[in-house]
Write an enzyme that holds these catalytic residues in place. Structure first.
Site, PDB file in Angstrom:
ATOM      1  CD  GLN A 252      25.390  51.940  56.687  1.00 38.04           C
ATOM      2  OE1 GLN A 252      25.794  53.034  57.032  1.00 38.04           O
ATOM      3  NE2 GLN A 252      24.723  51.743  55.575  1.00 38.04           N
ATOM      4  CG  HIS A 255      20.496  52.605  56.240  1.00 39.40           C
ATOM      5  ND1 HIS A 255      19.784  53.603  55.638  1.00 39.40           N
ATOM      6  CD2 HIS A 255      21.606  53.174  56.740  1.00 39.40           C
ATOM      7  CE1 HIS A 255      20.438  54.744  55.782  1.00 39.40           C
ATOM      8  NE2 HIS A 255      21.540  54.510  56.440  1.00 39.40           N
ATOM      9  CD  GLU A 320      26.598  54.622  50.815  1.00 42.29           C
ATOM     10  OE1 GLU A 320      25.743  55.462  50.491  1.00 42.29           O
ATOM     11  OE2 GLU A 320      26.309  53.521  51.337  1.00 42.29           O
ATOM     12  CG  HIS A 321      28.515  56.039  54.529  1.00 44.16           C
ATOM     13  ND1 HIS A 321      27.483  55.171  54.192  1.00 44.16           N
ATOM     14  CD2 HIS A 321      28.073  57.282  54.233  1.00 44.16           C
ATOM     15  CE1 HIS A 321      26.470  55.867  53.726  1.00 44.16           C
ATOM     16  NE2 HIS A 321      26.797  57.149  53.730  1.00 44.16           N
ATOM     17  CG  ASP A 354      23.757  58.910  56.131  1.00 45.63           C
ATOM     18  OD1 ASP A 354      24.425  59.056  55.098  1.00 45.63           O
ATOM     19  OD2 ASP A 354      23.552  57.808  56.668  1.00 45.63           O
ATOM     20  CG  HIS A 413      39.425  64.771   8.967  1.00 48.64           C
ATOM     21  ND1 HIS A 413      38.460  63.977   8.424  1.00 48.64           N
ATOM     22  CD2 HIS A 413      38.995  65.092  10.221  1.00 48.64           C
ATOM     23  CE1 HIS A 413      37.492  63.787   9.300  1.00 48.64           C
ATOM     24  NE2 HIS A 413      37.793  64.470  10.400  1.00 48.64           N
TER      25      HIS A 413
END
Length: 433
Positions: A252, A255, A320-321, A354, A413
């Protein structure tokens, strides 16, 4: 919870920090693209990408040339990822359905599930042009039945798209591919130019300029969500292998310096050993500088006295993960509800999601998982409701609708509802005075 949880390493709070200069710059780009179309896109491509692109749309011959640059093994690898992503999203589509039911005599209600007519997918370039990324945004749109899928990606120095990415875009199902990047790509797809068609919805990750552009065009078109740097949280107990935990944290951290690698453990020894292993393994990484900077700035380590405390911390992060490396990972699934995608056990690393296994890697970051998931087939579908009443059915509904209108003071209406009253039916229905 403060007495049962200890933060061994903390980082700053997570947020998409877009300064005023970026906001104004993106606004100017979008305004120019909206007003001047292709001319503005050419200008910004030359300014920001330092390349002149004669034709933005990628031709079939260019797609074929990109394929020829790849070995059979490289194409087979990309095709495998696309096939897995397609299989998962086709199964996903099977579980999204319409219905119609007669809820009372003469009154049928229902819904239809239909795709958006057109979608624009953005594939980022950047530090590492992601070869799996095209499948994640294009395949779900294709499976959903989107009629026209437009894809944009930043040009390389020669004006072309990176060959492996281009091959993946084509194989994933893109109908039109354009060599345009950044905010100008978002603007072109949102507003349309002489070359790039306007779309109904834009998806896909990107840098801060792309993200800000998506924010600014939202409303004119739909978007998936606004995403920040990638994140992982690894939950461990005393059974976890610190060396393996470190390996997955490093995956990770490489990245981007702004990525967020987080470790939450119920065992202090595992946590400390994993941090030591991270430092040792980083020495052998070709991406060591990025990984170390990321860990120094954004890495976090949390030790909790009990698993219940750890789970509370995990849900607070809404990561996220979420990777669960404990003795019985499935035992905590029902207690986990804030995450983009869940990876259960030592043999289910984030890299599989991924790159290859088939679930989608376009996921919510920065606590967006509190209220939203990632890209799915549903991202490209609309749930459209319908209703049909017979004369008798309408006569049953009319008194209720008319009374609501009376309470609101919406007189026209009320008259519309009362026009469906029937003396032989309506008096037996509706509110009783």
């Amino acid at each position: 919870m403060s007495d049962t949880v200890e933060y061994l390493k903390e980082a700053g709070s997570a947020s998409i920090e877009i300064d005023q200069e970026v906001t104004e710059s993106v606004h100017d780009i979008l305004s120019e693209v909206k007003e001047r179309g292709d001319d503005a896109v050419h200008e910004f491509t030359e300014r920001f990408d330092d390349v002149e692109v004669d034709e933005f749309r990628v031709s079939e011959s260019e797609i074929e040339a990109a394929a020829e640059e790849l070995t059979d093994a490289e194409k087979e690898t990309i095709d495998n990822t696309i096939a897995n992503v397609r299989a998962f999203h086709e199964e996903q589509r099977e579980h999204v359905s319409g219905f119609e039911k007669e809820f009372e005599e003469g009154v049928k209600l229902g819904q239809r599930v239909v795709p958006v007519e057109s979608a624009g997918t953005y594939v980022p370039g950047g530090r590492h042009p992601l070869v799996a990324a095209p499948a994640m945004s294009i395949v779900p749109a294709d499976v959903a039945g989107v009629e026209r899928i437009v894809t944009c990606a930043p040009p390389q120095e020669d004006g072309s798209i990176q060959p492996a990415q281009l091959y993946a875009m084509d194989r994933s199902g893109a109908d039109e591919i354009y060599s345009i990047g950044g905010a100008q790509a978002i603007g072109a797809m949102a507003y349309g130019t002489d070359t790039v068609p306007e779309v109904a919805k834009i998806t896909g990750p990107g840098n801060v300029f792309t993200t800000e552009a998506k924010r600014q065009v939202f409303g004119h078109v739909g978007i998936d969500f606004l995403a920040g740097p990638s994140e992982v949280l690894i939950l461990t107990d005393e059974t976890a292998d610190p060396e393996l935990v470190a390996t997955d944290l490093l995956a990770q951290a490489e990245h981007d310096p702004n990525s967020r690698p987080i470790l939450v453990s119920t065992d202090r020894d595992v946590a400390e050993d994993a941090v030591a292993a991270f430092d040792e393994q980083a020495n052998d990484l070709r991406t060591e500088d990025v990984a170390r900077e990321c860990w120094e700035e954004n890495g976090e380590v949390v030790v909790a006295d009990a698993m219940s405390d750890a789970l509370e911390v995990v849900n607070d992060y809404a990561i996220e993960h979420l990777q669960v490396m404990i003795d019985e990972p499935r035992s905590v699934v029902d207690d986990l509800y804030n995450y983009g995608s869940l990876f259960l056990g030592d043999h289910s690393p984030v890299v599989f999601g991924d790159k290859a296994v088939g679930t989608n890697h376009s996921l919510p970051t920065l606590e967006v998982a509190r209220y939203s998931g990632g890209i799915t087939v549903n991202t490209y579908l609309k749930i459209l409701t319908h209703q049909e009443a017979t004369e008798k059915g309408a006569a049953r509904i009319a008194p209720w609708a008319a009374k609501i209108c009376e309470l609101e003071g919406t007189h026209a209406h009320q008259l519309s509802a009362e026009a469906r009253l029937r003396e032989d039916i309506s008096p037996d229905y509706g509110p009783q005075e």
